[in-house]
Design an enzyme around this catalytic site. Structure first.
Site, PDB file in Angstrom:
ATOM      1  N   GLN A  39       0.884  -1.251  -0.079  1.00 30.32           N
ATOM      2  CA  GLN A  39       0.016   0.081   0.096  1.00 30.32           C
ATOM      3  C   GLN A  39       0.784   1.367  -0.051  1.00 30.32           C
ATOM      4  O   GLN A  39       1.939   1.254   0.693  1.00 30.32           O
ATOM      5  CB  GLN A  39      -0.944  -0.093   1.077  1.00 30.32           C
ATOM      6  CG  GLN A  39      -0.398   0.152   2.622  1.00 30.32           C
ATOM      7  CD  GLN A  39      -1.254  -0.105   3.721  1.00 30.32           C
ATOM      8  OE1 GLN A  39      -1.583  -1.204   4.022  1.00 30.32           O
ATOM      9  NE2 GLN A  39      -1.549   1.094   4.353  1.00 30.32           N
ATOM     10  N   TRP A  82       9.625  22.845  18.978  1.00 32.63           N
ATOM     11  CA  TRP A  82      11.059  23.178  19.356  1.00 32.63           C
ATOM     12  C   TRP A  82      12.214  22.620  18.810  1.00 32.63           C
ATOM     13  O   TRP A  82      13.093  23.461  18.781  1.00 32.63           O
ATOM     14  CB  TRP A  82      10.971  22.319  20.986  1.00 32.63           C
ATOM     15  CG  TRP A  82      12.204  22.671  21.795  1.00 32.63           C
ATOM     16  CD1 TRP A  82      13.193  22.046  22.093  1.00 32.63           C
ATOM     17  CD2 TRP A  82      12.631  24.073  22.417  1.00 32.63           C
ATOM     18  NE1 TRP A  82      14.251  22.819  22.755  1.00 32.63           N
ATOM     19  CE2 TRP A  82      13.714  23.959  23.192  1.00 32.63           C
ATOM     20  CE3 TRP A  82      11.865  25.427  22.232  1.00 32.63           C
ATOM     21  CZ2 TRP A  82      14.262  25.139  23.739  1.00 32.63           C
ATOM     22  CZ3 TRP A  82      12.362  26.485  23.018  1.00 32.63           C
ATOM     23  CH2 TRP A  82      13.912  26.558  23.751  1.00 32.63           C
ATOM     24  N   GLU A 126       9.128  28.411  17.089  1.00 33.40           N
ATOM     25  CA  GLU A 126       9.492  28.526  18.459  1.00 33.40           C
ATOM     26  C   GLU A 126      11.003  29.118  18.539  1.00 33.40           C
ATOM     27  O   GLU A 126      11.838  28.297  18.531  1.00 33.40           O
ATOM     28  CB  GLU A 126       9.390  27.224  19.240  1.00 33.40           C
ATOM     29  CG  GLU A 126       7.927  27.011  19.407  1.00 33.40           C
ATOM     30  CD  GLU A 126       7.747  25.516  20.353  1.00 33.40           C
ATOM     31  OE1 GLU A 126       8.530  25.328  21.289  1.00 33.40           O
ATOM     32  OE2 GLU A 126       6.802  24.959  20.250  1.00 33.40           O
ATOM     33  N   THR A 138      -0.060  28.216  26.806  1.00 28.53           N
ATOM     34  CA  THR A 138      -0.271  28.666  28.264  1.00 28.53           C
ATOM     35  C   THR A 138       0.283  27.589  29.124  1.00 28.53           C
ATOM     36  O   THR A 138      -0.499  26.954  30.082  1.00 28.53           O
ATOM     37  CB  THR A 138      -1.580  29.148  28.748  1.00 28.53           C
ATOM     38  OG1 THR A 138      -2.549  28.009  28.059  1.00 28.53           O
ATOM     39  CG2 THR A 138      -1.911  30.673  28.244  1.00 28.53           C
ATOM     40  N   TRP A 187      -1.016  19.631  24.898  1.00 33.17           N
ATOM     41  CA  TRP A 187       0.243  18.660  24.536  1.00 33.17           C
ATOM     42  C   TRP A 187       0.426  17.883  25.673  1.00 33.17           C
ATOM     43  O   TRP A 187       0.588  18.269  26.909  1.00 33.17           O
ATOM     44  CB  TRP A 187       1.563  19.806  24.353  1.00 33.17           C
ATOM     45  CG  TRP A 187       2.406  18.901  24.264  1.00 33.17           C
ATOM     46  CD1 TRP A 187       3.425  18.314  25.049  1.00 33.17           C
ATOM     47  CD2 TRP A 187       3.145  18.579  22.822  1.00 33.17           C
ATOM     48  NE1 TRP A 187       4.509  17.602  24.447  1.00 33.17           N
ATOM     49  CE2 TRP A 187       4.403  17.498  23.117  1.00 33.17           C
ATOM     50  CE3 TRP A 187       2.622  18.698  21.707  1.00 33.17           C
ATOM     51  CZ2 TRP A 187       5.001  17.359  21.741  1.00 33.17           C
ATOM     52  CZ3 TRP A 187       3.395  17.942  20.522  1.00 33.17           C
ATOM     53  CH2 TRP A 187       4.822  17.476  20.759  1.00 33.17           C
TER      54      TRP A 187
END
Length: 440
Positions: A115, A143, A195, A268, A421
């Site tokens: 596939q 990061w 970042e 945050t 996260w």
């Protein structure tokens, strides 16, 4: 930096008592804007890590835990940026080459070697098939993969090249070495996690030009995604993961950026952590400020003190003061814990705001229960933490109680929703996602 108005400061002070007092901020910031995702526009975004396929966390886990029923969107982390400024896979094996066996497959069938698309991408496609309202977005950067953002954003030509390559790879589905278009239809948009603009981040090249270049890069992506969406008769999502610290925020054109993207996932979390090796212990994601927080306050002479006092409510107020609509702000919630060692009990026997002799390795929330100690909730800041006087270890994290407070805060201000996260940090029965998803 433009400081919050007296109106914002007064509302913020009241917010330390009750989040409903911040409702006037939502009214003052302007009307709701066009949006996507969910009948009422609220979003609950969960980050799924590319490397989870190696650690035993598969896409199928989101079904078993019930998390998929609480999410409006999965952001897949991460796409890299090649030295030539184009999108590239950080791990093609995990992304689309690794065969997934039936036991770990969303639909219960094993991938085959023939596939064209296997791996995480195929599992995400199967998840969308089973949950057609779920959006899948490719996150670019992070990061460790933000090294080449500054160069890619530096000229009109480089911005156009970057946007075209990302759309070609992830929206049109043209993966290297695979039949053209084989991955089309998997991704519903792009998230930019730079970042950080005009900040070193993980030792990245940067400069003052990044501030406006970031806006221009997002505009180029928005224009090209809209053009592709017009051809495909759909709206492609564009979001940005943006910082919480006031100094980093000062290097972003918040108002213009917020008008370009569908929303901003404001990071945050990581307010305090192991980089402060000697402490004092503090919260990494507290909702409100505490009058007992020993962290230095901003002053006229030092507006951005190192490891200064900060809270989610203050971050949101800063974004509103810089021109963001509440509808463009998503509050981020960590599913992991930072820790310190060698922490004395302190006057309240809970280790809060005490010095440390060392740091503990981060752990996911699903490991916190196994750590010795007692869980505490701070009345003033809304923060959760755990302290063990025997081992003198202190942990800062979010738990169901602290997340419920944040969900009420999000609803009271009319914010767009919540993001986490990362999804593999939750318990197998979805303790955090069960309250996290209340933002819908």
């Amino acid at each position: 930096m433009r400081h919050p108005s007296p109106h914002h400061r007064a509302a913020l002070a009241a917010a330390a008592v009750v989040s409903l007092a911040l409702t006037p901020l939502a009214v003052a910031a302007g009307p709701a804007e066009a949006h996507s995702g969910g009948d009422n526009g609220k979003v609950s975004v969960g980050y799924l890590t590319q490397w989870g396929v190696y650690s035993g966390f598969s896409t199928k886990n989101l079904i078993a835990s019930g998390a998929v029923n609480k999410l409006t969107e999965i952001d897949y982390a991460f796409s890299d940026i090649a030295p030539d400024g184009t999108c590239s896979s950080a791990d093609p094996w995990a992304d689309w080459q690794k065969p997934i066996d039936g036991a770990n497959s969303v639909d219960g069938t094993s991938d085959t070697w023939t596939q064209p698309v296997a791996g995480n991408f195929h599992q995400l496609a199967e998840l969308k098939k089973a949950y057609p309202n779920l959006k899948i977005v490719m996150a670019i950067g992070g990061w460790t993969e933000s090294t080449n953002f500054s160069a890619a954003a530096s000229t009109p030509e480089s911005r156009a090249k970057f946007a075209q390559s990302c759309i070609d790879m992830y929206i049109k589905g043209n993966l290297p070495g695979v039949v053209p278009g084989a991955a089309a239809g998997i991704f519903d948009g792009i998230a930019i996690d730079w970042e950080y603009p005009d900040e070193a981040g993980n030792g990245n090249p940067h400069g003052p030009q990044d501030t406006h270049d970031f806006t221009l890069l997002l505009q180029e992506l928005r224009d090209q995604l809209d053009a592709q969406g017009s051809a495909d008769r759909k709206h492609y999502i564009l979001t940005a993961d943006t910082p919480s610290g006031a100094e980093k925020v000062s290097h972003i054109e918040v108002g213009p950026v917020s008008r370009i993207v569908d929303w901003m996932n404001v990071m945050t979390f990581d307010f305090h952590g192991p980089w402060e090796t000697a402490g004092p212990t503090n919260s990494q994601s507290n909702l409100f400020p505490s009058p007992f927080d020993p962290a230095p306050r901003p002053t006229r002479d030092d507006p951005y003190p190192d490891n200064g006092e900060i809270s989610t409510a203050e971050v949101v107020a800063n974004y509103l003061a810089h021109g963001a609509s509440p509808r463009k702000i998503v509050v981020s919630i960590p599913f992991y814990a930072h820790g310190w060692t060698g922490v004395a009990p302190g006057p309240h026997d809970d280790g809060l705001y005490q010095s440390a002799t060392g740091v503990a390795a981060d752990v996911d929330y699903n490991q916190i229960a196994a750590q010795p100690g007692t869980v505490h909730h701070d009345l003033f800041s809304g923060a959760a933490y755990k302290y063990d006087p025997a081992s003198k270890t202190f942990w800062t994290f979010d738990d169901p109680q602290s997340i419920r407070q944040k969900v009420l805060f999000i609803k009271a201000l009319g914010l767009r929703g919540d993001m986490t996260w990362s999804l593999d940090g939750d318990t197998p029965d979805g303790q955090l996602m069960n309250v996290f998803g209340l933002a819908q």
